[in-house]
Design a protein around this motif. Structure first.
Motif, mmCIF file in Angstrom:
data_model
loop_
_atom_site.group_PDB
_atom_site.id
_atom_site.type_symbol
_atom_site.label_atom_id
_atom_site.label_comp_id
_atom_site.label_asym_id
_atom_site.label_seq_id
_atom_site.Cartn_x
_atom_site.Cartn_y
_atom_site.Cartn_z
ATOM 1 N N ILE A 74 0.849 -1.197 0.000
ATOM 2 C CA ILE A 74 0.000 0.000 0.000
ATOM 3 C C ILE A 74 0.881 1.242 0.000
ATOM 4 O O ILE A 74 0.694 2.162 -0.815
ATOM 5 C CB ILE A 74 -0.936 -0.002 1.228
ATOM 6 N N LEU A 75 1.847 1.285 0.895
ATOM 7 C CA LEU A 75 2.710 2.453 1.005
ATOM 8 C C LEU A 75 3.522 2.687 -0.256
ATOM 9 O O LEU A 75 3.721 3.828 -0.684
ATOM 10 C CB LEU A 75 3.637 2.307 2.217
ATOM 11 N N TRP A 76 4.002 1.613 -0.865
ATOM 12 C CA TRP A 76 4.797 1.740 -2.093
ATOM 13 C C TRP A 76 3.965 2.397 -3.191
ATOM 14 O O TRP A 76 4.415 3.320 -3.863
ATOM 15 C CB TRP A 76 5.305 0.371 -2.532
ATOM 16 N N ARG A 77 2.736 1.945 -3.370
ATOM 17 C CA ARG A 77 1.873 2.512 -4.406
ATOM 18 C C ARG A 77 1.543 3.971 -4.115
ATOM 19 O O ARG A 77 1.559 4.814 -5.005
ATOM 20 C CB ARG A 77 0.613 1.686 -4.553
ATOM 21 N N LEU A 78 1.262 4.270 -2.855
ATOM 22 C CA LEU A 78 0.921 5.652 -2.504
ATOM 23 C C LEU A 78 2.141 6.565 -2.505
ATOM 24 O O LEU A 78 1.999 7.783 -2.585
ATOM 25 C CB LEU A 78 0.220 5.695 -1.149
ATOM 26 N N SER A 79 3.335 5.996 -2.442
ATOM 27 C CA SER A 79 4.541 6.821 -2.521
ATOM 28 C C SER A 79 4.761 7.345 -3.939
ATOM 29 O O SER A 79 5.445 8.330 -4.147
ATOM 30 C CB SER A 79 5.777 6.050 -2.052
ATOM 31 N N VAL A 80 4.128 6.681 -4.896
ATOM 32 C CA VAL A 80 4.258 7.082 -6.298
ATOM 33 C C VAL A 80 3.174 8.086 -6.685
ATOM 34 O O VAL A 80 3.436 9.046 -7.403
ATOM 35 C CB VAL A 80 4.205 5.838 -7.217
ATOM 36 N N THR A 113 -1.196 9.622 -5.639
ATOM 37 C CA THR A 113 -2.478 9.568 -4.952
ATOM 38 C C THR A 113 -3.353 8.588 -5.715
ATOM 39 O O THR A 113 -3.331 8.561 -6.943
ATOM 40 C CB THR A 113 -3.137 10.964 -4.946
ATOM 41 N N MET A 114 -4.093 7.762 -4.990
ATOM 42 C CA MET A 114 -4.899 6.739 -5.659
ATOM 43 C C MET A 114 -6.309 6.695 -5.108
ATOM 44 O O MET A 114 -6.516 6.864 -3.906
ATOM 45 C CB MET A 114 -4.252 5.360 -5.506
ATOM 46 N N ARG A 115 -7.247 6.445 -6.000
ATOM 47 C CA ARG A 115 -8.613 6.178 -5.580
ATOM 48 C C ARG A 115 -8.648 4.791 -4.950
ATOM 49 O O ARG A 115 -7.824 3.930 -5.259
ATOM 50 C CB ARG A 115 -9.551 6.236 -6.774
ATOM 51 N N TYR A 116 -9.614 4.566 -4.080
ATOM 52 C CA TYR A 116 -9.716 3.285 -3.384
ATOM 53 C C TYR A 116 -9.751 2.127 -4.373
ATOM 54 O O TYR A 116 -9.021 1.140 -4.220
ATOM 55 C CB TYR A 116 -10.968 3.265 -2.486
ATOM 56 N N SER A 117 -10.603 2.221 -5.387
ATOM 57 C CA SER A 117 -10.759 1.102 -6.334
ATOM 58 C C SER A 117 -9.464 0.834 -7.099
ATOM 59 O O SER A 117 -9.123 -0.329 -7.344
ATOM 60 C CB SER A 117 -11.908 1.379 -7.309
ATOM 61 N N ASP A 118 -8.734 1.887 -7.470
ATOM 62 C CA ASP A 118 -7.469 1.694 -8.181
ATOM 63 C C ASP A 118 -6.431 1.038 -7.270
ATOM 64 O O ASP A 118 -5.668 0.175 -7.706
ATOM 65 C CB ASP A 118 -6.936 3.028 -8.702
ATOM 66 N N LEU A 119 -6.430 1.451 -6.011
ATOM 67 C CA LEU A 119 -5.508 0.861 -5.047
ATOM 68 C C LEU A 119 -5.823 -0.618 -4.856
ATOM 69 O O LEU A 119 -4.940 -1.472 -4.901
ATOM 70 C CB LEU A 119 -5.599 1.619 -3.722
ATOM 71 N N LYS A 120 -7.079 -0.936 -4.681
ATOM 72 C CA LYS A 120 -7.497 -2.333 -4.505
ATOM 73 C C LYS A 120 -7.122 -3.176 -5.718
ATOM 74 O O LYS A 120 -6.586 -4.275 -5.586
ATOM 75 C CB LYS A 120 -8.999 -2.439 -4.263
ATOM 76 N N ASN A 121 -7.388 -2.651 -6.921
ATOM 77 C CA ASN A 121 -7.088 -3.400 -8.141
ATOM 78 C C ASN A 121 -5.592 -3.558 -8.395
ATOM 79 O O ASN A 121 -5.177 -4.480 -9.103
ATOM 80 C CB ASN A 121 -7.753 -2.735 -9.345
ATOM 81 N N SER A 122 -4.770 -2.691 -7.798
ATOM 82 C CA SER A 122 -3.330 -2.757 -8.034
ATOM 83 C C SER A 122 -2.619 -3.756 -7.125
ATOM 84 O O SER A 122 -1.450 -4.070 -7.340
ATOM 85 C CB SER A 122 -2.703 -1.369 -7.866
ATOM 86 N N ILE A 123 -3.321 -4.258 -6.103
ATOM 87 C CA ILE A 123 -2.710 -5.193 -5.152
ATOM 88 C C ILE A 123 -3.417 -6.542 -5.283
ATOM 89 O O ILE A 123 -4.536 -6.715 -4.802
ATOM 90 C CB ILE A 123 -2.803 -4.669 -3.703
ATOM 91 N N ALA A 124 -2.751 -7.459 -5.928
ATOM 92 C CA ALA A 124 -3.347 -8.776 -6.172
ATOM 93 C C ALA A 124 -3.643 -9.497 -4.861
ATOM 94 O O ALA A 124 -2.842 -9.477 -3.933
ATOM 95 C CB ALA A 124 -2.407 -9.621 -7.024
#
Length: 127
Positions: A36-42, A44-55
């Motif tokens: 989660i932190l790695w993705r947000l370090s790159v 800002t993400m919407r909840y759905s995009d964050l969820k879909n990016s983490i298998a």
């Protein structure tokens, strides 16, 4: 969830009070928080995009981890008053200070994995 009065909880609090590394690991430790932190370090993400990016992360676990990170002041949650509601997550100013540490941990993990895999290959060849 352990009892706050247990010996284990007491020992954890004591080590977190004197050791910065232990305290850091108590905040970012676990299976999903680094992802989660790695993705947000790159970005800002919407909840759905964050969820879909983490298998393989469940909705329940993602929500729980985001709430913990928000409570620790690492992640900021913004709700936009539109229909349907839009929720975005980003690192706070404090969370952004974690970027170099996250990068160093990633680099070390990749190095160690490569070395470990090389050692395994050498063992398989030698026997």
């Amino acid at each position: 969830m352990r009892k706050e009065t247990s010996t284990n909880a007491f020992n954890e609090k004591q080590i977190n009070d004197i050791c910065g590394m232990a305290y850091s690991l108590s905040i970012l430790g676990g299976r999903w928080k680094p992802a989660i932190l790695w993705r947000l370090s790159v970005q800002t993400m919407r909840y759905s995009d964050l969820k879909n990016s983490i298998a393989n992360i469940s909705e329940r676990m993602l929500i729980a981890q985001l709430r913990e990170l928000e409570a620790d002041g690492i992640v900021k949650r913004t709700i936009y008053p539109v229909v349907p509601p839009r929720v975005e997550y980003e690192l706070t100013e404090l969370g952004q200070t974690m970027r170099p540490m996250l990068q160093a941990m990633s680099d070390w993990g990749n190095l160690h994995r490569d070395i470990s895999n090389d050692d395994k290959e050498l063992l398989e060849v030698s026997f």
